[in-house]
Design a protein around this motif. Structure first.
Motif, short mmCIF file in Angstrom:
data_model
loop_
_atom_site.label_atom_id
_atom_site.label_comp_id
_atom_site.label_asym_id
_atom_site.label_seq_id
_atom_site.Cartn_x
_atom_site.Cartn_y
_atom_site.Cartn_z
N LEU A 1 46.69 71.82 53.56
CA LEU A 1 47.13 73.18 53.25
C LEU A 1 47.04 73.42 51.75
CD1 LEU A 1 48.45 75.74 54.54
CD2 LEU A 1 50.65 74.73 53.93
N ASN A 2 46.57 74.58 51.36
CA ASN A 2 46.40 74.89 49.93
C ASN A 2 47.67 74.68 49.12
OD1 ASN A 2 43.71 75.48 50.19
ND2 ASN A 2 44.03 77.68 50.41
N THR A 3 48.82 75.08 49.67
CA THR A 3 50.07 74.92 48.92
C THR A 3 50.45 73.46 48.73
OG1 THR A 3 51.32 75.27 50.95
CG2 THR A 3 51.00 77.18 49.52
N HIS A 4 49.98 72.58 49.60
CA HIS A 4 50.23 71.14 49.42
C HIS A 4 49.43 70.60 48.25
CE1 HIS A 4 51.23 70.66 53.99
NE2 HIS A 4 52.19 71.26 53.33
N ARG A 5 48.25 71.18 48.03
CA ARG A 5 47.33 70.67 47.02
C ARG A 5 47.43 71.40 45.69
NH1 ARG A 5 41.80 71.62 49.38
NH2 ARG A 5 42.86 73.43 50.17
N SER A 6 48.23 72.45 45.61
CA SER A 6 48.25 73.27 44.40
C SER A 6 48.76 72.49 43.19
CB SER A 6 49.12 74.51 44.62
OG SER A 6 50.48 74.16 44.59
N LYS A 7 48.32 72.91 42.01
CA LYS A 7 48.76 72.27 40.77
C LYS A 7 50.27 72.38 40.61
CE LYS A 7 44.45 73.08 38.31
NZ LYS A 7 43.81 73.80 37.22
N LYS A 8 50.82 73.52 40.98
CA LYS A 8 52.26 73.75 40.86
C LYS A 8 53.04 72.75 41.73
CE LYS A 8 55.38 77.69 40.80
NZ LYS A 8 55.50 79.12 41.05
N THR A 9 52.60 72.55 42.96
CA THR A 9 53.27 71.61 43.86
C THR A 9 53.14 70.18 43.34
OG1 THR A 9 52.86 73.05 45.75
CG2 THR A 9 53.38 70.76 46.23
N ARG A 10 51.92 69.80 42.99
CA ARG A 10 51.71 68.43 42.50
C ARG A 10 52.53 68.15 41.24
NH1 ARG A 10 45.87 67.83 41.46
NH2 ARG A 10 45.69 70.03 41.92
N ALA A 11 52.58 69.11 40.33
CA ALA A 11 53.35 68.92 39.09
C ALA A 11 54.84 68.79 39.39
CB ALA A 11 53.11 70.09 38.14
N ALA A 12 55.35 69.58 40.32
CA ALA A 12 56.78 69.52 40.64
C ALA A 12 57.15 68.22 41.34
CB ALA A 12 57.16 70.71 41.52
N LEU A 13 56.24 67.68 42.14
CA LEU A 13 56.56 66.48 42.91
C LEU A 13 56.36 65.19 42.11
CD1 LEU A 13 55.18 67.38 46.43
CD2 LEU A 13 57.44 67.78 45.47
N THR A 14 55.61 65.23 41.02
CA THR A 14 55.41 64.02 40.23
C THR A 14 56.71 63.54 39.58
OG1 THR A 14 54.69 65.34 38.35
CG2 THR A 14 52.97 64.37 39.74
N GLN A 15 57.63 64.44 39.32
CA GLN A 15 58.90 64.02 38.73
C GLN A 15 59.76 63.21 39.69
OE1 GLN A 15 61.51 67.36 37.83
NE2 GLN A 15 60.29 68.64 39.20
N HIS A 16 59.42 63.23 40.96
CA HIS A 16 60.16 62.46 41.97
C HIS A 16 59.38 61.21 42.39
CE1 HIS A 16 62.95 65.76 42.37
NE2 HIS A 16 61.94 66.58 42.53
N HIS A 17 58.39 60.82 41.60
CA HIS A 17 57.47 59.74 41.99
C HIS A 17 58.13 58.42 42.40
CE1 HIS A 17 53.90 57.47 42.47
NE2 HIS A 17 54.26 56.62 41.54
N PRO A 18 59.15 57.94 41.75
CA PRO A 18 59.69 56.66 42.21
C PRO A 18 60.18 56.70 43.66
CG PRO A 18 60.64 57.26 40.10
CD PRO A 18 59.82 58.43 40.56
N ARG A 19 60.70 57.85 44.10
CA ARG A 19 61.23 57.97 45.46
C ARG A 19 60.26 58.62 46.43
NH1 ARG A 19 66.18 61.13 46.81
NH2 ARG A 19 65.73 60.42 48.90
N LEU A 20 59.30 59.34 45.92
CA LEU A 20 58.44 60.16 46.77
C LEU A 20 56.98 59.73 46.63
CD1 LEU A 20 58.34 62.72 48.60
CD2 LEU A 20 57.93 64.02 46.51
N HIS A 21 56.38 59.39 47.76
CA HIS A 21 54.96 59.02 47.78
C HIS A 21 54.26 59.99 48.73
CE1 HIS A 21 55.78 55.25 45.69
NE2 HIS A 21 56.87 55.20 46.44
N VAL A 22 53.23 60.67 48.23
CA VAL A 22 52.54 61.70 49.00
C VAL A 22 51.14 61.19 49.37
CG1 VAL A 22 51.68 64.06 48.98
CG2 VAL A 22 53.82 63.51 47.80
N TYR A 23 50.80 61.33 50.65
CA TYR A 23 49.50 60.93 51.15
C TYR A 23 48.89 62.10 51.91
CZ TYR A 23 51.40 56.33 50.22
OH TYR A 23 51.96 55.24 49.61
N ARG A 24 47.64 62.35 51.65
CA ARG A 24 46.96 63.45 52.34
C ARG A 24 46.23 62.90 53.56
NH1 ARG A 24 42.15 67.10 50.44
NH2 ARG A 24 42.22 68.58 52.15
#
Length: 156
Positions: A70-93
Protein backbone atom coordinates in the motif's frame (compact mmCIF):
# COMPACT_ATOMS: atom_id res chain seq x y z
CA UNK A 1 -30.33 -6.59 7.23
CA UNK A 2 -29.40 -10.04 5.97
CA UNK A 3 -30.40 -11.34 2.57
CA UNK A 4 -32.08 -14.57 1.65
CA UNK A 5 -33.47 -16.31 -1.40
CA UNK A 6 -35.32 -19.54 -2.09
CA UNK A 7 -33.04 -22.56 -2.37
CA UNK A 8 -31.27 -22.70 -5.72
CA UNK A 9 -31.86 -19.03 -6.55
CA UNK A 10 -29.14 -16.43 -6.14
CA UNK A 11 -30.24 -13.44 -4.04
CA UNK A 12 -29.98 -10.04 -5.69
CA UNK A 13 -28.84 -7.07 -3.65
CA UNK A 14 -29.91 -3.67 -4.91
CA UNK A 15 -27.99 -0.73 -3.56
CA UNK A 16 -27.06 2.65 -4.96
CA UNK A 17 -23.46 2.50 -3.65
CA UNK A 18 -23.18 6.26 -3.39
CA UNK A 19 -22.06 6.48 0.22
CA UNK A 20 -18.66 7.81 1.27
CA UNK A 21 -15.76 5.39 1.43
CA UNK A 22 -14.98 3.46 4.61
CA UNK A 23 -11.45 2.09 4.96
CA UNK A 24 -10.00 -0.18 7.62
CA UNK A 25 -6.54 -0.88 8.95
CA UNK A 26 -6.06 -3.97 11.07
CA UNK A 27 -3.50 -6.22 12.71
CA UNK A 28 -3.51 -9.67 14.27
CA UNK A 29 -1.00 -11.16 16.67
CA UNK A 30 -0.30 -14.83 17.39
CA UNK A 31 -0.90 -14.24 21.13
CA UNK A 32 -3.90 -14.01 19.93
CA UNK A 33 -5.15 -10.45 19.58
CA UNK A 34 -6.91 -8.45 16.86
CA UNK A 35 -6.72 -4.68 16.38
CA UNK A 36 -8.77 -2.53 14.04
CA UNK A 37 -9.20 1.12 13.12
CA UNK A 38 -11.92 2.33 10.78
CA UNK A 39 -11.34 5.49 8.75
CA UNK A 40 -13.95 7.37 6.76
CA UNK A 41 -12.34 8.03 3.42
CA UNK A 42 -8.94 6.80 2.31
CA UNK A 43 -6.24 5.70 4.74
CA UNK A 44 -3.39 8.21 4.80
CA UNK A 45 0.12 8.11 6.24
CA UNK A 46 -0.97 9.82 9.51
CA UNK A 47 -3.62 7.10 9.94
CA UNK A 48 -1.01 4.34 9.49
CA UNK A 49 1.40 6.09 11.87
CA UNK A 50 -1.30 6.54 14.52
CA UNK A 51 -2.32 2.88 14.21
CA UNK A 52 1.26 1.63 14.58
CA UNK A 53 1.76 3.88 17.61
CA UNK A 54 -1.41 2.40 19.08
CA UNK A 55 0.06 -1.09 18.56
CA UNK A 56 3.32 -0.02 20.19
CA UNK A 57 1.39 1.29 23.17
CA UNK A 58 -0.68 -1.88 23.67
CA UNK A 59 1.63 -4.70 22.57
CA UNK A 60 4.66 -5.32 24.81
CA UNK A 61 8.02 -6.38 23.40
CA UNK A 62 9.24 -6.45 19.84
CA UNK A 63 6.74 -6.04 17.02
CA UNK A 64 7.27 -7.49 13.55
CA UNK A 65 5.05 -5.78 10.99
CA UNK A 66 4.39 -7.65 7.76
CA UNK A 67 2.48 -5.52 5.33
CA UNK A 68 1.61 -5.22 1.70
CA UNK A 69 2.67 -2.60 -0.81
CA UNK A 70 0.00 0.00 0.00
CA UNK A 71 1.32 3.45 -0.89
CA UNK A 72 0.84 4.77 2.65
CA UNK A 73 2.98 1.90 3.99
CA UNK A 74 5.82 2.91 1.68
CA UNK A 75 5.55 6.69 1.97
CA UNK A 76 8.52 8.76 3.17
CA UNK A 77 6.38 10.19 5.96
CA UNK A 78 5.47 6.72 7.29
CA UNK A 79 9.01 5.37 7.01
CA UNK A 80 10.46 8.43 8.76
CA UNK A 81 7.95 8.21 11.62
CA UNK A 82 8.53 4.49 12.16
CA UNK A 83 12.34 4.64 12.18
CA UNK A 84 12.26 6.26 15.61
CA UNK A 85 10.73 3.03 16.96
CA UNK A 86 13.38 0.81 15.32
CA UNK A 87 14.60 -1.08 18.39
CA UNK A 88 11.05 -2.35 19.05
CA UNK A 89 9.57 -2.26 15.58
CA UNK A 90 10.73 -4.28 12.58
CA UNK A 91 8.87 -3.74 9.29
CA UNK A 92 8.88 -6.28 6.46
CA UNK A 93 7.18 -5.84 3.12
CA UNK A 94 5.35 -8.84 1.72
CA UNK A 95 5.69 -9.66 -1.97
CA UNK A 96 3.02 -8.32 -4.30
CA UNK A 97 -0.09 -10.48 -4.70
CA UNK A 98 0.75 -12.81 -1.82
CA UNK A 99 -2.28 -12.73 0.50
CA UNK A 100 -1.53 -16.29 1.62
CA UNK A 101 1.54 -14.94 3.45
CA UNK A 102 -0.44 -12.36 5.42
CA UNK A 103 -2.30 -13.62 8.53
CA UNK A 104 -4.34 -10.40 8.56
CA UNK A 105 -5.98 -11.54 5.31
CA UNK A 106 -7.52 -14.36 7.35
CA UNK A 107 -9.26 -11.79 9.53
CA UNK A 108 -10.82 -10.10 6.50
CA UNK A 109 -11.74 -13.39 4.86
CA UNK A 110 -13.58 -14.40 8.05
CA UNK A 111 -15.23 -10.98 8.32
CA UNK A 112 -16.48 -11.01 4.72
CA UNK A 113 -17.42 -14.69 4.44
CA UNK A 114 -18.89 -15.25 7.91
CA UNK A 115 -19.40 -12.24 10.17
CA UNK A 116 -20.67 -9.78 7.54
CA UNK A 117 -21.93 -12.21 4.90
CA UNK A 118 -25.20 -11.21 3.26
CA UNK A 119 -25.44 -7.85 4.98
CA UNK A 120 -26.48 -4.78 3.03
CA UNK A 121 -26.20 -1.88 5.49
CA UNK A 122 -28.16 1.28 4.64
CA UNK A 123 -25.34 3.66 5.68
CA UNK A 124 -21.77 3.86 6.98
CA UNK A 125 -22.82 4.05 10.62
CA UNK A 126 -24.60 0.69 10.43
CA UNK A 127 -21.65 -0.82 8.56
CA UNK A 128 -19.20 0.45 11.22
CA UNK A 129 -21.39 -0.99 13.98
CA UNK A 130 -21.53 -4.35 12.19
CA UNK A 131 -17.75 -4.44 11.78
CA UNK A 132 -17.12 -3.50 15.42
CA UNK A 133 -19.61 -6.12 16.62
CA UNK A 134 -17.93 -8.75 14.42
CA UNK A 135 -14.52 -7.78 15.81
CA UNK A 136 -15.80 -8.20 19.39
CA UNK A 137 -17.06 -11.68 18.47
CA UNK A 138 -13.71 -12.51 16.88
CA UNK A 139 -11.80 -11.39 19.98
CA UNK A 140 -13.76 -13.92 22.02
CA UNK A 141 -12.50 -16.71 19.73
CA UNK A 142 -8.72 -16.86 20.21
CA UNK A 143 -8.50 -20.22 18.44
CA UNK A 144 -9.87 -18.59 15.30
CA UNK A 145 -7.24 -15.82 15.40
CA UNK A 146 -4.52 -18.47 15.83
CA UNK A 147 -5.86 -20.27 12.76
CA UNK A 148 -5.01 -17.21 10.64
CA UNK A 149 -1.35 -17.85 11.50
CA UNK A 150 -1.51 -21.63 11.00
CA UNK A 151 -2.57 -21.19 7.37
CA UNK A 152 0.56 -19.09 6.64
CA UNK A 153 3.78 -20.83 5.60
CA UNK A 154 5.81 -18.74 8.08
CA UNK A 155 6.56 -20.09 11.53
CA UNK A 156 5.38 -17.70 14.23
Amino acid sequence: CKTWAPRGQTPFLYHCFNWPKLSAISAVTPYPRAYLRLVRGTITSPDVIAFVRHLLRWIPGTIFLFWDGLNTHRSKKTRAALTQHHPRLHVYRLPAYAPELNPDEGLWAWMKQHALAGQCPPNLQVLEQSIRRALRRLRRRPQLIRSFFRRCPFSF
